[in-house]
Design a protein around this motif. Structure first.
Motif, PDB file in Angstrom:
ATOM      1  N   HIS A  91       0.792  -1.209   0.121  1.00  0.00           N
ATOM      2  CA  HIS A  91      -0.053   0.048   0.098  1.00  0.00           C
ATOM      3  C   HIS A  91       0.751   1.289   0.073  1.00  0.00           C
ATOM      4  CE1 HIS A  91      -3.647  -2.325   0.660  1.00  0.00           C
ATOM      5  NE2 HIS A  91      -3.097  -3.044   1.379  1.00  0.00           N
ATOM      6  N   GLN A 166       0.936   3.822  -6.424  1.00  0.00           N
ATOM      7  CA  GLN A 166      -0.706   3.761  -5.918  1.00  0.00           C
ATOM      8  C   GLN A 166      -1.333   4.691  -7.135  1.00  0.00           C
ATOM      9  OE1 GLN A 166      -1.774   3.941  -1.924  1.00  0.00           O
ATOM     10  NE2 GLN A 166       0.298   3.864  -1.197  1.00  0.00           N
ATOM     11  N   ASP A 180      -4.659  -0.860   5.138  1.00  0.00           N
ATOM     12  CA  ASP A 180      -5.785  -1.854   4.234  1.00  0.00           C
ATOM     13  C   ASP A 180      -7.074  -1.974   4.485  1.00  0.00           C
ATOM     14  OD1 ASP A 180      -6.636  -3.395   2.238  1.00  0.00           O
ATOM     15  OD2 ASP A 180      -5.726  -5.280   3.150  1.00  0.00           O
TER      16      ASP A 180
END
Length: 331
Positions: A91, A166, A180
């Motif tokens: 992430h 991202q 997350d």
């Protein structure tokens, strides 16, 4: 500390909302202390001094709560106690120049070949050499086995980050943070028109292109413009149209804007302010203050019997002496 960002799904994370707010703040701060692999030393007192220097927060208990919910992992390797943020690399997009990890992974340190610099384009660590690290403890090209090198592939020199960015297909975001979200819909609902997408005052005041011909503006705006009272000086039509269009995009009905314009025109006429500088510019009238929503009720006529009328018909000299000597009262 490092700059990280946080996803909107954090605020509705079903596993985090039950925690005290200070433990949720702890989870926000941990990625700022972690290295590019999501690792940091397992030292609760030091973490408290970094994140809560003046607050009575039990950091060790907060770490245990986050570990129980799967947001952190705690292990010891090579004699070092380490905390690792779960799914950090999945992430986050650490900057390519960020310092590589000095902390061991779960399997300890392993030798990692440096990228070859003799060819035209640099290569990444093991994945391009095809060689496996020598873990037998014998001396190899890189030095002694177990030389406390990170277990991850090295980035290209001045190249791309070792984790996928991202920002593909979406707006640019600041580098990093987590978490997350178990509520993926909460993130998707935030994509689309938002307060940041609304026209700003600077955009309204930017000079739009001049109309290239007739009927450039929609008829609904042309009708409003014809009803709007004329004023001397500057009153640019193109800026007024941009403000009018922004209000329509915000949900205002063109008919309501037209009705407010008519009320304002009547107010100007009944207060004898036609063609004066007292008429506001149309860009303000259609602007974010929504002046067209006001009632614009003209002041009522006081009428002939009002005590405020007839002052001009009163003879204020009645009862006064016409000739008086100095020092005498004039009555």
């Amino acid at each position: 500390m490092r700059a990280r960002n946080i996803k909107p799904g954090f605020w509705k994370n079903e596993d985090l909302v039950d925690l005290p707010y200070e433990y949720r703040l702890l989870f926000i701060g941990l990625p700022m202390l972690a290295d590019r692999e999501g690792r940091l030393e397992d030292r609760p007192k030091r973490i408290k001094m970094e994140l809560f220097p003046a607050d009575p927060v039990d950091v060790d208990d907060g770490l245990n709560e986050l570990i129980d919910r799967g947001f952190l992992e705690r292990y010891e390797s090579e004699g070092v106690k380490v905390l690792m943020i779960s799914k950090f690399a999945e992430h986050q997009s650490p900057h390519h120049s960020e310092k590589k990890s000095d902390l061991p992974g779960k399997d300890g340190f392993a030798a990692v070949k440096e990228p070859e610099k003799s060819s035209g384009s640099p290569k990444r660590g093991r994945e391009d050499t095809g060689d496996k690290p020598d873990s037998s403890g014998e001396k190899n090209e890189e030095g002694e086995g177990g030389n406390r090198e990170p277990t991850v592939d090295l980035p290209k020199d001045h190249g791309e980050p070792t984790v996928d960015p991202q920002n593909s297909g979406r707006r640019n975001r600041p580098d990093s943070l987590i978490p997350d979200s178990p509520n993926p819909d909460s993130l998707e609902k935030t994509i689309g028109t938002s307060a940041s997408d609304a026209p700003t005052q600077a955009e309204l005041e930017a000079e739009p292109p001049e109309p290239s011909g007739k009927n450039t503006y929609p008829e609904a705006f042309e009708l409003v413009w014809r009803k709007y009272p004329k004023r001397p000086g500057s009153n640019p039509k193109n800026k007024a149209f941009r403000a009018w269009r922004a209000r329509v995009k915000d949900g205002a009905a063109p008919a309501d804007i037209l009705a407010g314009t008519v009320r304002y025109a009547n107010y100007i006429r009944q207060t004898n302010r036609q063609n004066t500088e007292f008429i506001m510019q149309a860009v303000r009238f259609f602007g974010t203050s929504c002046e067209y929503e006001n009632e614009w009720t003209p002041p009522e006529d006081p009428g002939p019997n009002s005590p405020h009328n007839g002052f001009g018909n009163i003879d204020y000299s009645a009862g006064l002496k016409r000739e008086v000597r100095d020092g005498e009262a004039n009555f």
